[in-house]
Design a protein around this motif. Structure first.
Motif, PDB file in Angstrom:
ATOM      1  N   PRO A  11      53.023 -62.740  -9.661  1.00  0.00           N
ATOM      2  CA  PRO A  11      54.017 -62.134 -10.564  1.00  0.00           C
ATOM      3  C   PRO A  11      54.015 -62.792 -11.948  1.00  0.00           C
ATOM      4  N   GLU A  12      53.679 -64.076 -11.993  1.00  0.00           N
ATOM      5  CA  GLU A  12      53.661 -64.798 -13.272  1.00  0.00           C
ATOM      6  C   GLU A  12      52.614 -64.256 -14.231  1.00  0.00           C
ATOM      7  N   TYR A  13      51.582 -63.593 -13.707  1.00  0.00           N
ATOM      8  CA  TYR A  13      50.560 -63.012 -14.585  1.00  0.00           C
ATOM      9  C   TYR A  13      51.177 -61.974 -15.520  1.00  0.00           C
ATOM     10  N   ALA A  14      52.155 -61.233 -15.026  1.00  0.00           N
ATOM     11  CA  ALA A  14      52.814 -60.223 -15.858  1.00  0.00           C
ATOM     12  C   ALA A  14      53.583 -60.878 -16.999  1.00  0.00           C
ATOM     13  N   ILE A  15      54.166 -62.034 -16.735  1.00  0.00           N
ATOM     14  CA  ILE A  15      54.891 -62.761 -17.782  1.00  0.00           C
ATOM     15  C   ILE A  15      53.911 -63.269 -18.834  1.00  0.00           C
ATOM     16  N   LEU A  16      52.783 -63.811 -18.380  1.00  0.00           N
ATOM     17  CA  LEU A  16      51.759 -64.272 -19.314  1.00  0.00           C
ATOM     18  C   LEU A  16      51.257 -63.120 -20.186  1.00  0.00           C
ATOM     19  N   LYS A  17      51.114 -61.951 -19.580  1.00  0.00           N
ATOM     20  CA  LYS A  17      50.649 -60.787 -20.328  1.00  0.00           C
ATOM     21  C   LYS A  17      51.678 -60.356 -21.368  1.00  0.00           C
ATOM     22  N   ARG A  18      52.959 -60.342 -21.006  1.00  0.00           N
ATOM     23  CA  ARG A  18      54.008 -59.960 -21.957  1.00  0.00           C
ATOM     24  C   ARG A  18      54.087 -60.971 -23.101  1.00  0.00           C
ATOM     25  N   TYR A  19      53.952 -62.240 -22.777  1.00  0.00           N
ATOM     26  CA  TYR A  19      53.968 -63.292 -23.801  1.00  0.00           C
ATOM     27  C   TYR A  19      52.854 -63.036 -24.815  1.00  0.00           C
ATOM     28  N   ARG A  20      51.656 -62.761 -24.295  1.00  0.00           N
ATOM     29  CA  ARG A  20      50.505 -62.507 -25.172  1.00  0.00           C
ATOM     30  C   ARG A  20      50.692 -61.235 -25.986  1.00  0.00           C
ATOM     31  N   ASN A  21      51.154 -60.176 -25.333  1.00  0.00           N
ATOM     32  CA  ASN A  21      51.279 -58.887 -26.021  1.00  0.00           C
ATOM     33  C   ASN A  21      52.275 -58.950 -27.174  1.00  0.00           C
ATOM     34  N   GLU A  22      53.352 -59.693 -27.000  1.00  0.00           N
ATOM     35  CA  GLU A  22      54.309 -59.835 -28.099  1.00  0.00           C
ATOM     36  C   GLU A  22      53.659 -60.484 -29.316  1.00  0.00           C
ATOM     37  N   LEU A  23      52.830 -61.485 -29.069  1.00  0.00           N
ATOM     38  CA  LEU A  23      52.141 -62.144 -30.174  1.00  0.00           C
ATOM     39  C   LEU A  23      51.094 -61.226 -30.804  1.00  0.00           C
ATOM     40  N   LEU A  24      50.409 -60.455 -29.980  1.00  0.00           N
ATOM     41  CA  LEU A  24      49.389 -59.533 -30.489  1.00  0.00           C
ATOM     42  C   LEU A  24      49.988 -58.424 -31.341  1.00  0.00           C
ATOM     43  N   GLN A  25      51.266 -58.146 -31.139  1.00  0.00           N
ATOM     44  CA  GLN A  25      51.947 -57.112 -31.914  1.00  0.00           C
ATOM     45  C   GLN A  25      52.675 -57.677 -33.133  1.00  0.00           C
ATOM     46  N   ASN A  26      52.638 -58.981 -33.286  1.00  0.00           N
ATOM     47  CA  ASN A  26      53.342 -59.638 -34.385  1.00  0.00           C
ATOM     48  C   ASN A  26      52.444 -59.661 -35.626  1.00  0.00           C
ATOM     49  N   LYS A  27      52.772 -58.845 -36.626  1.00  0.00           N
ATOM     50  CA  LYS A  27      51.941 -58.722 -37.827  1.00  0.00           C
ATOM     51  C   LYS A  27      52.382 -59.657 -38.963  1.00  0.00           C
ATOM     52  N   ASN A  28      53.356 -60.501 -38.703  1.00  0.00           N
ATOM     53  CA  ASN A  28      53.778 -61.470 -39.717  1.00  0.00           C
ATOM     54  C   ASN A  28      52.650 -62.466 -40.003  1.00  0.00           C
ATOM     55  N   THR A  29      52.659 -63.021 -41.188  1.00  0.00           N
ATOM     56  CA  THR A  29      51.652 -64.012 -41.555  1.00  0.00           C
ATOM     57  C   THR A  29      52.290 -65.382 -41.715  1.00  0.00           C
ATOM     58  N   ILE A  30      51.502 -66.405 -41.425  1.00  0.00           N
ATOM     59  CA  ILE A  30      51.957 -67.784 -41.596  1.00  0.00           C
ATOM     60  C   ILE A  30      50.809 -68.604 -42.189  1.00  0.00           C
ATOM     61  N   ALA A  31      51.161 -69.712 -42.812  1.00  0.00           N
ATOM     62  CA  ALA A  31      50.154 -70.652 -43.304  1.00  0.00           C
ATOM     63  C   ALA A  31      49.762 -71.564 -42.152  1.00  0.00           C
ATOM     64  N   VAL A  32      48.484 -71.568 -41.815  1.00  0.00           N
ATOM     65  CA  VAL A  32      47.978 -72.357 -40.689  1.00  0.00           C
ATOM     66  C   VAL A  32      47.181 -73.532 -41.223  1.00  0.00           C
ATOM     67  N   THR A  33      47.532 -74.718 -40.753  1.00  0.00           N
ATOM     68  CA  THR A  33      46.831 -75.932 -41.154  1.00  0.00           C
ATOM     69  C   THR A  33      46.142 -76.526 -39.945  1.00  0.00           C
ATOM     70  N   ASP A  34      44.838 -76.758 -40.042  1.00  0.00           N
ATOM     71  CA  ASP A  34      44.080 -77.399 -38.972  1.00  0.00           C
ATOM     72  C   ASP A  34      43.840 -78.845 -39.348  1.00  0.00           C
ATOM     73  N   PHE A  35      44.111 -79.742 -38.399  1.00  0.00           N
ATOM     74  CA  PHE A  35      43.964 -81.166 -38.655  1.00  0.00           C
ATOM     75  C   PHE A  35      42.789 -81.735 -37.885  1.00  0.00           C
ATOM     76  N   GLY A  36      42.162 -82.712 -38.482  1.00  0.00           N
ATOM     77  CA  GLY A  36      41.107 -83.450 -37.806  1.00  0.00           C
ATOM     78  C   GLY A  36      41.672 -84.710 -37.191  1.00  0.00           C
ATOM     79  N   ALA A  37      40.789 -85.669 -36.902  1.00  0.00           N
ATOM     80  CA  ALA A  37      41.242 -86.936 -36.342  1.00  0.00           C
ATOM     81  C   ALA A  37      42.164 -87.615 -37.343  1.00  0.00           C
ATOM     82  N   GLY A  38      43.188 -88.312 -36.826  1.00  0.00           N
ATOM     83  CA  GLY A  38      44.165 -88.901 -37.714  1.00  0.00           C
ATOM     84  C   GLY A  38      44.951 -87.803 -38.400  1.00  0.00           C
TER      85      GLY A  38
END
Length: 259
Positions: free
Chosen positions: A41-68
């Motif tokens: 049953p938890e697979y359905a929750i994982l799917k809903r969690y993902r689908n909400e994000l896939l439908q989210n068209k908002n933009t954000i600034a993403v910063t990727d960090f290296g070591a330190g």
């Protein structure tokens, strides 16, 4: 990409399934967890969690960090695109859920929250577990916090932090995590730094999962060092992930397993 194709072909040539495994510990893990095909049953929750994000068209600034605290890059991205390309796949999320459900760790550490796709699988695997998830980018972890709260993942502590600094402090406290999911920095140096810093926390029940072990030549080199470390007794290469165990009673063995 060519490197990964060559690595995958080599993996396919060398990999086995449960019929070639003679370790009772690994055989049970494969048959009762990895190859468990029953619907959860938890697979359905994982799917809903993902689908909400896939439908989210908002933009954000993403910063990727290296070591330190060294910044690799920062750019504007759509949340749906991050979920589509940077998050854990549906199949892997289900496997991560099964691994946590199988081992039932009481304490979990995730290095690299992103949007919380893997975090939700960790939480659903054992709703009673205390989970700490680390993320360097303030905007992605802000989205993850909202999403995790919406899905009642209430045992999770989301920490915006530099991974290396946090783990150095963690070593001083000698905290014990029964399961750690490493998905924060896919470089040899960072991976090995995290590995060494967290070694003092291991117990006989510890499970560590390293993501993208065949991502690059550097990551393969890091994986070779990790699996050959004298404290690692059992290691499993699933191509995408490397799992390591520190079970004192186990002879040192390495398995290359198709999932």
């Amino acid at each position: 990409m060519l490197f990964q194709i060559k690595s995958y072909l080599k993996f396919l040539w060398q990999s086995k399934n449960e019929h070639a495994v003679h370790s009772p510990f690994v055989f049970n893990l494969l048959t009762k967890c990895f190859y468990d095909k029953k619907y959860k049953p938890e697979y359905a929750i994982l799917k809903r969690y993902r689908n909400e994000l896939l439908q989210n068209k908002n933009t954000i600034a993403v910063t990727d960090f290296g070591a330190g605290s060294r910044v690799f890059k920062s750019n504007i991205r759509q949340i749906s695109k991050i979920a589509e390309t940077a998050g854990i796949s549906p199949k892997r999320a289900q496997l991560l859920y099964r691994i946590v459900h199988y081992f039932q760790p009481e304490t979990v550490l995730e290095i690299g929250t992103s949007l919380g796709l893997a975090t939700s699988a960790l939480a659903l695997g054992n709703p009673k577990a205390k989970i700490i998830t680390l993320e360097g980018c303030p905007n992605t972890i802000a989205v993850a916090k909202i999403q995790l709260e919406k899905f009642n993942c209430n045992t999770i502590e989301c920490v915006e932090t530099d991974f290396l600094s946090y783990l150095q402090n963690c070593q001083q406290k000698t905290e014990s995590y029964q399961l750690i999911y490493f998905d924060g920095n896919h470089s040899k140096k960072a991976t090995l730094d995290y590995f060494e810093l967290l070694l003092p926390t291991i117990t006989n029940e510890t499970v560590w999962i390293f993501d993208d072990i065949h991502w690059s030549a550097d990551m393969e080199a890091a994986w070779e060092i990790i699996k050959n470390h004298p404290k690692v007794t059992v290691s499993i290469d699933t191509f995408q992930w490397g799992l390591v165990f520190f079970r004192y009673e186990q002879p040192k063995q390495h398995f290359i397993i198709r999932t």
